[in-house]
Scaffold this motif. Structure first.
Motif, PDB file in Angstrom:
ATOM      1  N   LEU A   1       0.818  -1.211   0.000  1.00  0.00           N
ATOM      2  CA  LEU A   1       0.000   0.000   0.000  1.00  0.00           C
ATOM      3  C   LEU A   1       0.855   1.265   0.000  1.00  0.00           C
ATOM      4  CD1 LEU A   1      -2.812   1.324   0.186  1.00  0.00           C
ATOM      5  CD2 LEU A   1      -2.598   1.206   2.666  1.00  0.00           C
ATOM      6  N   LEU A   2       1.755   1.366   0.954  1.00  0.00           N
ATOM      7  CA  LEU A   2       2.621   2.547   1.034  1.00  0.00           C
ATOM      8  C   LEU A   2       3.895   2.150   1.755  1.00  0.00           C
ATOM      9  CD1 LEU A   2       3.023   5.622   0.601  1.00  0.00           C
ATOM     10  CD2 LEU A   2       2.084   5.967   2.893  1.00  0.00           C
ATOM     11  N   SER A   3       4.926   1.849   0.962  1.00  0.00           N
ATOM     12  CA  SER A   3       6.216   1.497   1.543  1.00  0.00           C
ATOM     13  C   SER A   3       7.205   2.592   1.175  1.00  0.00           C
ATOM     14  CB  SER A   3       6.703   0.150   1.003  1.00  0.00           C
ATOM     15  OG  SER A   3       5.745  -0.852   1.285  1.00  0.00           O
ATOM     16  N   THR A   4       7.827   3.193   2.158  1.00  0.00           N
ATOM     17  CA  THR A   4       8.793   4.258   1.898  1.00  0.00           C
ATOM     18  C   THR A   4      10.045   4.042   2.737  1.00  0.00           C
ATOM     19  OG1 THR A   4       7.775   5.631   3.630  1.00  0.00           O
ATOM     20  CG2 THR A   4       7.106   6.074   1.363  1.00  0.00           C
ATOM     21  N   VAL A   5      11.148   4.553   2.242  1.00  0.00           N
ATOM     22  CA  VAL A   5      12.383   4.538   3.022  1.00  0.00           C
ATOM     23  C   VAL A   5      12.302   5.665   4.047  1.00  0.00           C
ATOM     24  CG1 VAL A   5      14.877   4.928   2.944  1.00  0.00           C
ATOM     25  CG2 VAL A   5      13.757   3.574   1.155  1.00  0.00           C
ATOM     26  N   GLN A   6      12.574   5.339   5.296  1.00  0.00           N
ATOM     27  CA  GLN A   6      12.542   6.357   6.353  1.00  0.00           C
ATOM     28  C   GLN A   6      13.700   6.107   7.308  1.00  0.00           C
ATOM     29  OE1 GLN A   6      10.549   8.832   6.156  1.00  0.00           O
ATOM     30  NE2 GLN A   6       8.782   8.123   4.951  1.00  0.00           N
ATOM     31  N   ASP A   7      14.112   7.187   7.966  1.00  0.00           N
ATOM     32  CA  ASP A   7      15.001   7.055   9.120  1.00  0.00           C
ATOM     33  C   ASP A   7      14.309   7.768  10.285  1.00  0.00           C
ATOM     34  OD1 ASP A   7      17.448   9.497   7.820  1.00  0.00           O
ATOM     35  OD2 ASP A   7      15.430   9.787   8.634  1.00  0.00           O
ATOM     36  N   THR A   8      15.084   8.265  11.258  1.00  0.00           N
ATOM     37  CA  THR A   8      14.408   8.878  12.414  1.00  0.00           C
ATOM     38  C   THR A   8      13.944  10.305  12.119  1.00  0.00           C
ATOM     39  OG1 THR A   8      16.528   9.573  13.333  1.00  0.00           O
ATOM     40  CG2 THR A   8      15.615   7.493  14.144  1.00  0.00           C
ATOM     41  N   GLY A   9      14.233  10.814  10.926  1.00  0.00           N
ATOM     42  CA  GLY A   9      13.699  12.138  10.578  1.00  0.00           C
ATOM     43  C   GLY A   9      14.761  13.121  10.144  1.00  0.00           C
ATOM     44  N   ARG A  10      14.330  14.147   9.439  1.00  0.00           N
ATOM     45  CA  ARG A  10      15.224  15.180   8.909  1.00  0.00           C
ATOM     46  C   ARG A  10      15.139  16.403   9.803  1.00  0.00           C
ATOM     47  NH1 ARG A  10      13.643  14.674   4.252  1.00  0.00           N
ATOM     48  NH2 ARG A  10      15.412  13.650   3.262  1.00  0.00           N
ATOM     49  N   TYR A  11      16.084  16.535  10.702  1.00  0.00           N
ATOM     50  CA  TYR A  11      16.120  17.678  11.611  1.00  0.00           C
ATOM     51  C   TYR A  11      17.054  18.722  11.039  1.00  0.00           C
ATOM     52  CZ  TYR A  11      13.424  14.766  14.673  1.00  0.00           C
ATOM     53  OH  TYR A  11      12.420  13.984  15.180  1.00  0.00           O
ATOM     54  N   GLU A  12      17.134  19.869  11.594  1.00  0.00           N
ATOM     55  CA  GLU A  12      17.982  21.000  11.190  1.00  0.00           C
ATOM     56  C   GLU A  12      17.336  21.953  10.202  1.00  0.00           C
ATOM     57  OE1 GLU A  12      22.229  20.164  10.148  1.00  0.00           O
ATOM     58  OE2 GLU A  12      21.480  18.103  10.101  1.00  0.00           O
ATOM     59  N   PHE A  13      16.286  21.562   9.522  1.00  0.00           N
ATOM     60  CA  PHE A  13      15.763  22.435   8.464  1.00  0.00           C
ATOM     61  C   PHE A  13      14.325  22.887   8.686  1.00  0.00           C
ATOM     62  CE2 PHE A  13      19.560  22.058   6.186  1.00  0.00           C
ATOM     63  CZ  PHE A  13      19.977  20.734   6.255  1.00  0.00           C
TER      64      PHE A  13
END
Lengths: 324, 254
Positions: free
Chosen positions: A26-38
């Motif tokens: 259904l919805l598979s995406t590459v993720q990590d813990t998130g994009r911080y700093e921006f």
């Protein structure tokens, strides 16, 4: 000559372990813990909806905590392994299988060349995290592997995974030691959850009766809820007269905003960095993973806790990684 | 040293409010309104806090009149942070107050790229070139970025051209479009729906995640629009026209 070519082929094959997506789910995406700093530039954090399960999957394999994983939603993908790999699956129970054989969440799974990982169907929760020993070779965008779908940025080509996609895994991963986690960590299995919240910055824009409604009502998660926000349906929670709008202000993960119709919206991983509705409460960080495992049709009840309690509970939850 | 939540000290330090936003975020509120002074104080606070490298802080996000501090609540908490913050100096030195970092943005006004320019002119009872003159004559303060990556909330629109937004938003507004909605003007960083009156377009990508400087404009900067013709627009489009958006500091006396 033939032998040399064959040897070279084998060498190159072995140094490029790849997975191929047979079916994206259904919805598979590459993720990590998130994009911080921006966030100060308006760039949303994205990353895993259930960060705890992503951290857990990486922990089981001895990966860096922030190694990119595949987040999969409700209907899982089908993945072909071209080389041997070690994986771990955490979060929702989607009944994972390697070929025809059932495998389990929360442990090291070996995939041999030619093996196919598939998921028989969602049993509990909403999102699973598939981690690969050594991580995946994902080119970071703005220093993160998180996928921000609305702008097509990051992860794998800025989009969800589809049939035919190939991703390279880490070269020559070391087999992780066998590691099983007791199911004492189980997420909520029932379709109704108690989510703990802390009064928000604009709590004083709401009268006593509105706050009571928030705490005593049952809210259903509406179908168009997604990675950006969960939209809830229940008894309307209206702010006091003249307090319906606020100057654009920042939105932590789990902020509960109240728009004009009084139906709460919980801001999730792909939330915009700022919003203009009063922030009545914020979900305690400890309950964000639980929230991420709820899906449309599930129900929520809110319970208030203090800042101190919330801090302690989050600390306890994260202590898992130092104790195991 | 007092430890109450509402920190206040004598003379020039303004009263700050410290408001928790969940267990992992703290708001430092510098004022109730949208004003340049309040906003500059937020920018100063951000720089001041960053320079102190306070442990546990993950990110600082400025908005109109509040600064959001995101932190890891395993390593610090609201009380510890407030105790550290009230020792900081958030005063605005006169020189800093009047220093401006101006980002110049080239714009092709009107025609197919500025479909609402005729309407703006008609509503303001001005000619199109008068509207353009007014729009390009102001250094617009960048209050904050939000809503989408690279989207700037610019203030200071001349009242004569402060036309309300479209009644029916467009489903597609092309990235780089320059719009007006009441007192706000801004640049659409991405293609998508939008309700602003569009008067022109810039070939400059104010947001490009594949360029070394992802963002050309930040909160606290000023934006100045300037006129370019179609030939220049096309030429700038060929390159990723970072070099053309000239930044400059200017000191102004108020």
């Amino acid at each position: 000559m033939q032998l040399t070519i064959l040897c070279l082929e084998k060498v190159f094959k072995m140094s490029k372990p790849t997975i191929r997506i047979i079916k994206g789910g259904l919805l598979s995406t590459v993720q990590d813990t998130g994009r911080y700093e921006f966030q100060r530039y308006g760039m949303p954090v994205s990353g895993a909806m259930d960060v705890f399960s992503l951290l857990l999957a990486n922990h089981i394999l001895g990966n860096q905590p922030n190694a990119p994983c595949i987040e999969t939603t409700m209907d899982g993908p089908m993945i072909l392994f071209k080389e041997e790999a070690y994986i771990a699956i955490c979060g929702a129970d989607m009944q994972p299988r390697i070929n025809d054989k059932s495998v389990e969440n929360n442990r090291v799974i070996i995939a041999k060349p030619g093996d196919v990982l598939s998921f028989k169907g969602l049993r509990t929760g909403c999102r699973s995290y598939i981690a690969f020993a050594g991580g995946m070779q994902i080119e970071p965008v703005m220093r993160s592997s998180a996928t921000y779908l609305p702008a097509g940025i990051g992860g794998f080509k800025g989009r969800k995974l589809v049939a035919g996609d190939e991703i390279d895994l880490a070269i020559q991963p070391v087999k992780p030691p066998d590691f099983t986690i007791s199911n004492a960590l189980n997420l909520v299995n029932v379709p109704k959850a108690t989510i703990r919240i802390i009064p928000g910055p604009e709590i004083s824009s709401f009268g006593f009766s509105s706050i009571q409604k928030l705490l005593n009502s049952d809210f259903a998660i509406l179908p168009h809820s997604d990675r950006m926000a969960y939209r809830l349906e229940g008894a309307p929670v209206f702010p006091l007269a003249g307090k319906a709008d606020i100057i654009s202000s920042s939105l932590p993960f789990g902020t509960i905003q109240i728009p004009a119709d009084g139906q709460p919206i919980i801001m999730m991983a792909d939330r915009p960095t700022s919003g203009g509705y009063p922030r009545i409460a914020v979900v305690a960080s400890v309950d964000l993973p639980k929230l991420a495992q709820l899906k449309p049709g599930d129900h929520i009840q809110f319970r208030e806790i203090s800042l101190e309690q919330a801090g302690k509970l989050y600390q306890q939850q994260m202590d898992f990684f130092t104790l195991h | 040293m007092q430890t109450s939540i509402s920190g206040q000290s004598e003379l020039t330090q303004p009263e700050m409010k410290y408001i928790p936003a969940g267990d992992s975020a703290l708001i430092v509120k510098a004022g109730k309104d949208i004003s340049e002074i309040t906003n500059r104080r937020i920018q100063k606070m951000l720089l001041e806090i960053e320079s102190k490298q306070i442990p546990g802080i993950i990110e600082l996000v400025p908005a109109f009149n509040e600064l959001m501090i995101y932190f890891d609540c395993r390593f610090t908490n609201h009380k510890v942070l407030v105790d550290q913050l009230i020792t900081l100096d958030f005063n605005l030195l006169k020189e800093v107050l009047y220093e401006r970092n101006i980002v110049h943005i080239p714009v092709l006004y009107g025609g197919q790229f500025g479909p609402d320019l005729p309407w703006i002119a008609e509503r303001s009872k001005l000619s199109q070139s008068e509207v353009i003159d007014i729009h390009t004559s102001v250094d617009y303060p960048v209050y904050m970025l939000g809503f989408a990556p690279g989207f700037c909330y610019l203030g200071g629109v001349d009242q004569r051209i402060a036309i309300p937004r479209l009644e029916t938003p467009r489903t597609i507004v092309i990235a780089g479009s320059i719009g007006i909605a009441g007192n706000q003007t801004g640049i659409y960083p991405l293609t998508g729906p939008g309700g602003w009156q569009i008067l022109g377009r810039t070939p400059v990508k104010i947001f490009n995640p594949h360029r070394i400087s992802y963002f050309l404009i930040k909160a606290g900067d000023f934006v100045r629009f300037y006129v370019i013709d179609e030939a220049t627009f096309l030429a700038m489009q060929q390159t990723d026209a970072v070099d053309y958006s000239v930044s400059g500091k200017s000191l102004q006396n108020e």
